[in-house]
Write a protein that holds these residues in place. Sequence first.
Motif, PDB file in Angstrom:
ATOM      1  N   VAL A  70       0.916  -1.115   0.039  1.00 46.42           N
ATOM      2  CA  VAL A  70      -0.033   0.094   0.181  1.00 46.42           C
ATOM      3  C   VAL A  70       1.421   1.086   0.227  1.00 46.42           C
ATOM      4  O   VAL A  70       0.092   2.417  -0.541  1.00 46.42           O
ATOM      5  CB  VAL A  70      -1.220  -0.111   1.358  1.00 46.42           C
ATOM      6  CG1 VAL A  70      -1.765   1.604   1.329  1.00 46.42           C
ATOM      7  CG2 VAL A  70      -1.667  -0.989   0.902  1.00 46.42           C
ATOM      8  N   GLU A 127      -2.686  -2.399  -7.922  1.00 46.28           N
ATOM      9  CA  GLU A 127      -2.885  -2.363  -6.986  1.00 46.28           C
ATOM     10  C   GLU A 127      -2.667  -3.059  -5.686  1.00 46.28           C
ATOM     11  O   GLU A 127      -1.184  -3.778  -5.747  1.00 46.28           O
ATOM     12  CB  GLU A 127      -4.195  -3.820  -6.733  1.00 46.28           C
ATOM     13  CG  GLU A 127      -5.211  -2.236  -7.689  1.00 46.28           C
ATOM     14  CD  GLU A 127      -6.640  -3.173  -8.295  1.00 46.28           C
ATOM     15  OE1 GLU A 127      -6.755  -4.185  -6.983  1.00 46.28           O
ATOM     16  OE2 GLU A 127      -7.289  -3.378  -8.917  1.00 46.28           O
ATOM     17  N   ALA A 166      -1.274  -7.925  -1.609  1.00 54.02           N
ATOM     18  CA  ALA A 166      -2.450  -8.352  -0.307  1.00 54.02           C
ATOM     19  C   ALA A 166      -3.645  -8.572  -0.669  1.00 54.02           C
ATOM     20  O   ALA A 166      -4.459  -9.622  -0.077  1.00 54.02           O
ATOM     21  CB  ALA A 166      -2.415  -8.014   0.960  1.00 54.02           C
ATOM     22  N   ASP A 167      -4.184  -7.710  -1.681  1.00 51.31           N
ATOM     23  CA  ASP A 167      -5.397  -7.492  -1.945  1.00 51.31           C
ATOM     24  C   ASP A 167      -5.743  -8.555  -3.418  1.00 51.31           C
ATOM     25  O   ASP A 167      -7.266  -8.001  -2.889  1.00 51.31           O
ATOM     26  CB  ASP A 167      -6.071  -6.386  -2.380  1.00 51.31           C
ATOM     27  CG  ASP A 167      -5.754  -5.292  -1.177  1.00 51.31           C
ATOM     28  OD1 ASP A 167      -6.007  -5.402   0.300  1.00 51.31           O
ATOM     29  OD2 ASP A 167      -5.486  -4.456  -1.463  1.00 51.31           O
ATOM     30  N   LEU A 168      -4.883  -9.105  -3.925  1.00 54.81           N
ATOM     31  CA  LEU A 168      -5.814  -9.256  -4.971  1.00 54.81           C
ATOM     32  C   LEU A 168      -5.581 -11.440  -5.157  1.00 54.81           C
ATOM     33  O   LEU A 168      -5.817 -11.519  -6.611  1.00 54.81           O
ATOM     34  CB  LEU A 168      -4.372  -9.025  -6.362  1.00 54.81           C
ATOM     35  CG  LEU A 168      -3.666  -8.118  -6.215  1.00 54.81           C
ATOM     36  CD1 LEU A 168      -3.147  -7.826  -7.827  1.00 54.81           C
ATOM     37  CD2 LEU A 168      -5.042  -7.266  -7.327  1.00 54.81           C
ATOM     38  N   ARG A 208       4.319 -14.161  -1.234  1.00 54.44           N
ATOM     39  CA  ARG A 208       4.243 -12.720  -0.786  1.00 54.44           C
ATOM     40  C   ARG A 208       5.103 -11.931  -0.082  1.00 54.44           C
ATOM     41  O   ARG A 208       4.276 -11.221   0.298  1.00 54.44           O
ATOM     42  CB  ARG A 208       2.672 -13.207  -0.639  1.00 54.44           C
ATOM     43  CG  ARG A 208       1.747 -13.608  -2.166  1.00 54.44           C
ATOM     44  CD  ARG A 208       0.604 -12.819  -1.129  1.00 54.44           C
ATOM     45  NE  ARG A 208      -0.204 -12.252  -2.906  1.00 54.44           N
ATOM     46  CZ  ARG A 208      -1.384 -12.771  -3.283  1.00 54.44           C
ATOM     47  NH1 ARG A 208      -1.462 -13.888  -3.730  1.00 54.44           N
ATOM     48  NH2 ARG A 208      -1.722 -12.171  -4.798  1.00 54.44           N
TER      49      ARG A 208
END
Length: 296
Positions: A8, A20, A23-25, A291
């Motif tokens: 972020v 983006e 971690a949000d994908l 990740r």
Amino acid sequence: MTVRPCLVSDLPVDGAPWMEPDADLGESRSLVEEVDGEVVAAGLRRRGAPDDDVDLVELACRPGRGADLLKALVAEDDRPVMLRVVPGTPKAEAVAVVGHVEVMQSLPPGAIPTDHPDVLAWSHEGLSAAELERLTLTPATDFTVEQLLDLWMVAYVPAHEGFLPVKDADATREKFRRWFAERLDRESSFVARDGDGHVVAATMMTAEIDGVLVPSLVEVWPGHPVAETAASACVAATVLAVSPRPVEFEGHVDQALYMSVMEMVPHRSAGVLTPMDMVRIQGVEGASVSRSGQTE
């Protein structure tokens, strides 16, 4: 140099408005390439549906950067990836370094200065020529999404037979239904019908990429006696609807009607997105990035 998941805190990344946090994908991935604490490249691999043949990749990078990041994105899965590449850019350089590249489509220059007097005059002449041929130009606001999808699929399926064959027309249509619901600008999309009410051609404003409007020319009735006049009128109507914002029409060099219409437009030139190649990459030897940021 470090290739790691996008955080972020990395956002926004210059030149990558689509980026983006990784971690949000979910199954998709986003990576950045960092040198001395500065992000010099960013990439996003969007995971397609389980039965898709390819994943789509976005890449933004500085000169001499991005190749290692792209290799890591490609190495995430055996499924090939596709990405848009404008020749002569740092992105094209990174793709060349990665290798294993096959050009699937070439898109010719399609940038049109919609505020230029010559372009505006050409557009009005195109609408007058359509009227003489008893063609009716109607904005897409007069059509339902299902009707517009019918027109889109008539053109899309044959245009992609040799590029990305449509295995399941219903699934492809459903994918475009979601896309149309989110992205289609009906007020700057137009449909041309002949004197008997049959649809001949259309323009659909389906995308804005990096701030550039990207309409498509849809050939609904190949070989129709006034197909060129109808297609030209649709392009003219879209040009007038979006003026003074510049547009870059998207089409393939092997689409005869598209090329003939684009060659008529005054001052058409290369732009931000065109000329452009759609390339496919598969089988790169490289390491994926977990990740946690560790290479695998």
